[in-house]
Write an enzyme that holds these catalytic residues in place. Sequence first.
Site, PDB file in Angstrom:
ATOM      1  N   ASP A 159       0.835  -1.201   0.000  1.00 39.12           N
ATOM      2  CA  ASP A 159       0.000   0.000   0.000  1.00 39.12           C
ATOM      3  C   ASP A 159       0.878   1.263   0.000  1.00 39.12           C
ATOM      4  O   ASP A 159       1.930   1.300   0.650  1.00 39.12           O
ATOM      5  CB  ASP A 159      -0.858  -0.062   1.279  1.00 39.12           C
TER       6      ASP A 159
ATOM      7  N   HIS B  31      -7.028   9.704   5.635  1.00 43.10           N
ATOM      8  CA  HIS B  31      -6.476   8.643   6.492  1.00 43.10           C
ATOM      9  C   HIS B  31      -6.568   9.042   7.965  1.00 43.10           C
ATOM     10  O   HIS B  31      -6.487  10.219   8.291  1.00 43.10           O
ATOM     11  CB  HIS B  31      -5.008   8.390   6.136  1.00 43.10           C
TER      12      HIS B  31
HETATM   13  P1  13P Z   1      -7.532   4.538   7.611  1.00 39.32           P
HETATM   14  O1  13P Z   1      -6.324   4.484   8.496  1.00 39.32           O
HETATM   15  O2  13P Z   1      -8.250   5.828   7.727  1.00 39.32           O
HETATM   16  O3  13P Z   1      -8.429   3.378   7.783  1.00 39.32           O
HETATM   17  O4  13P Z   1      -6.998   4.516   6.104  1.00 39.32           O
HETATM   18  C1  13P Z   1      -6.476   3.341   5.595  1.00 39.32           C
HETATM   19  C2  13P Z   1      -5.932   3.513   4.240  1.00 39.32           C
HETATM   20  O5  13P Z   1      -6.501   4.170   3.400  1.00 39.32           O
HETATM   21  C3  13P Z   1      -4.692   2.811   3.928  1.00 39.32           C
HETATM   22  O6  13P Z   1      -4.266   3.054   2.653  1.00 39.32           O
END
Ligand code: 13P
Length: 281
Positions: A82, A178
């Site tokens: 990611d 995020h």
């Molecule tokens: P969150 O931490 O807000 O759940 O976001 C996760 C995310 O988008 C990881 O790429």
Amino acid sequence: MPLTKMSPLLLKAKNEGYAVGSFSVANMEMVLGVIRALEETQSPAIIQIAEVRLKQSPLELIGPLMVAAAKNAKVPVAVHFDHGKTEEKIRQALDIGFTSVMFDGSHLPFEENCAFTSKINRIAKEYGADCEGEIGCVGGSEDGSENIAINCTSPSQAREFALATEVDALAVAIGNAHGNYKQAPKLRFDILDQTAALVDVPLVLHGGTGILPDDFRKCISLGIHKINIATATFDSVEASVKKTYEKGEIKGYYDLQAAEVQGAYENALRHIEIFGCAGKA
Ligand code: 13P
């Protein structure tokens, strides 16, 4: 069930109208908790780790664990890198066996984002893996270290970007960020609707923590088929450990470990139900 690629999971989700959870993990306990929830509910899913998290969970250690867990799972599980920032780490993830990678060029000018994402997609394809890009800019940051401003996706740019880069999944910015929101975000469903009308590839919603269940469902109905959840998992693990201590149920290390697994399990279960992916394995 073998380790799988992300694209068939997202294609099935698009055809059948649900979303696949993409759960961030940082250790073995989180992996075990998420996979237990997937197997119990017969759900497909993605497990992922972001490049900024590698300082706590080195890729050479957590990566093989994630791939092995996906290979052993009784449901289809893809393993995703990611928010890749560097070609070096993206290649390392692919060498370990990750089945998809994201290049996050959302901070770059449009042409540069297109060029770098296309390059990473070509590299991913050499490994037989999938690639996700981002257009517009999701707010906050994956590890909470920066408060990046939201820059909503332009639907026409999203189309141009998807055609130019040939990505397998496209992350959009529609007011999402995020980390924990101060209050539930007001998502721009109009932008999502317009983008989905112009772009064929499955759309991705980052910043899943704190989005309301009805807003998740509306996003899914408008074309979101991968939803990233990170902070909610970390918070759920922490809360589970705290609660178990408070109840006096932690007598030693293995009770602590079980509480961590339970926290990740409960969080995944809650999201699987909302995303409509139970029974879709
Ligand atoms: P969150 O931490 O807000 O759940 O976001 C996760 C995310 O988008 C990881 O790429």
